[in-house]
Scaffold this active site. Sequence first.
Site, PDB file in Angstrom:
ATOM      1  N   SER A  72      45.900  -6.544  19.850  1.00 28.41           N
ATOM      2  CA  SER A  72      45.665  -5.438  18.909  1.00 28.41           C
ATOM      3  C   SER A  72      44.296  -4.824  19.198  1.00 28.41           C
ATOM      4  O   SER A  72      43.474  -5.435  19.903  1.00 28.41           O
ATOM      5  CB  SER A  72      45.680  -6.011  17.487  1.00 28.41           C
ATOM      6  OG  SER A  72      45.124  -5.102  16.558  1.00 28.41           O
TER       7      SER A  72
ATOM      8  N   TYR B   2      44.351 -11.280  10.131  1.00 27.20           N
ATOM      9  CA  TYR B   2      44.923 -10.506  11.246  1.00 27.20           C
ATOM     10  C   TYR B   2      43.886 -10.377  12.370  1.00 27.20           C
ATOM     11  O   TYR B   2      44.179 -10.618  13.543  1.00 27.20           O
ATOM     12  CB  TYR B   2      45.364  -9.126  10.745  1.00 27.20           C
ATOM     13  CG  TYR B   2      46.160  -8.337  11.749  1.00 27.20           C
ATOM     14  CD1 TYR B   2      47.523  -8.585  11.938  1.00 27.20           C
ATOM     15  CD2 TYR B   2      45.571  -7.340  12.529  1.00 27.20           C
ATOM     16  CE1 TYR B   2      48.265  -7.866  12.863  1.00 27.20           C
ATOM     17  CE2 TYR B   2      46.302  -6.620  13.453  1.00 27.20           C
ATOM     18  CZ  TYR B   2      47.653  -6.880  13.619  1.00 27.20           C
ATOM     19  OH  TYR B   2      48.384  -6.168  14.537  1.00 27.20           O
TER      20      TYR B   2
END
Length: 252
Positions: free
Chosen positions: A144, A157
């Site tokens: 990410s 996350y």
Amino acid sequence: MLNMFSLEGKVAIVTGCNTGLGQGMALALAKAGAKVVGVNRTNPVETAELIKEAGGEFLNVMADVSSSETPSRVLDETIITFGRVDVLVNNAGIIRRNDAIDFTEKDWDDVMDVNLKSVFFLSQAFAKQVIKQGSSGSIVNIASMLSYQGGIRVPSYTASKSGILGLTRLLANEWAKDGINVNAIAPGYMATNNTEALRNDESRSAEILGRIPAGRWGEPDDVAGPVVFLSSDASRYVNGYTLAVDGGWLAR
Ligand code: NAP
């Protein structure tokens, strides 16, 4: 030259491919010639149809990736049906949003279990099978922008995706000698369920869009080429690298 990109005769596992980026990558791998094994907790009806329409073969294993029984079951079912495995795309992922000061242990554990722990143990089961086959293999992890940046209100996350970048390097170091390449794709801001809340927030959405040099959110199709490249012989000397597919976001 283009033969180097062909996945003809290869078998690829893709976790979380009933929707979003996983669906786009499963379809791309099938179109490049791979037989595809999906690992899903929601029946991937549409993905199965799309692969069939493209003339490919698809097997779904219904499983929660965070269960400790999943890796051996996925590998067993793959070998029973297709006899071998060559590619693993660790795509399944979740996100929880809350201020760090209020973040709960459950939101920490749930995200780490799906986004990081499951990636390690499925990769381990995959590597054992590839070594047993005496063949080569490719693992593609999905990282990410938050493998590089801090983000805000997504502590587990960010920790999990930063962990993915490091784990990708470690596994590449250990398994290169076994012919297994481990790389990652770091998608930018892509229009999927994962970013629905962000896209529905008008000011955050405008802020994000204004910072993407490409001037648009990414689509599942945008990761098709990169995942085929990283799964194929064309990338055989690429190892331990996380490739941003972000419309230029990190360059800004
Ligand atoms: P998505 O549409 O929400 O897809 C996530 C996939 O993971 C779904 O198939 C989901 O299944 C599956 N999944 C989640 N938990 C699972 C579990 N415990 N067991 C099995 N499958 C599970 O989001 P996406 O954007 O395509 O995300 C794919 C990957 O890209 C994720 O790792 C995400 O973190 C990463 N990523 C996305 C973006 C973005 O902007 N969209 C950016 C960077 C990275 P269900 O449908 O059943 O929930």
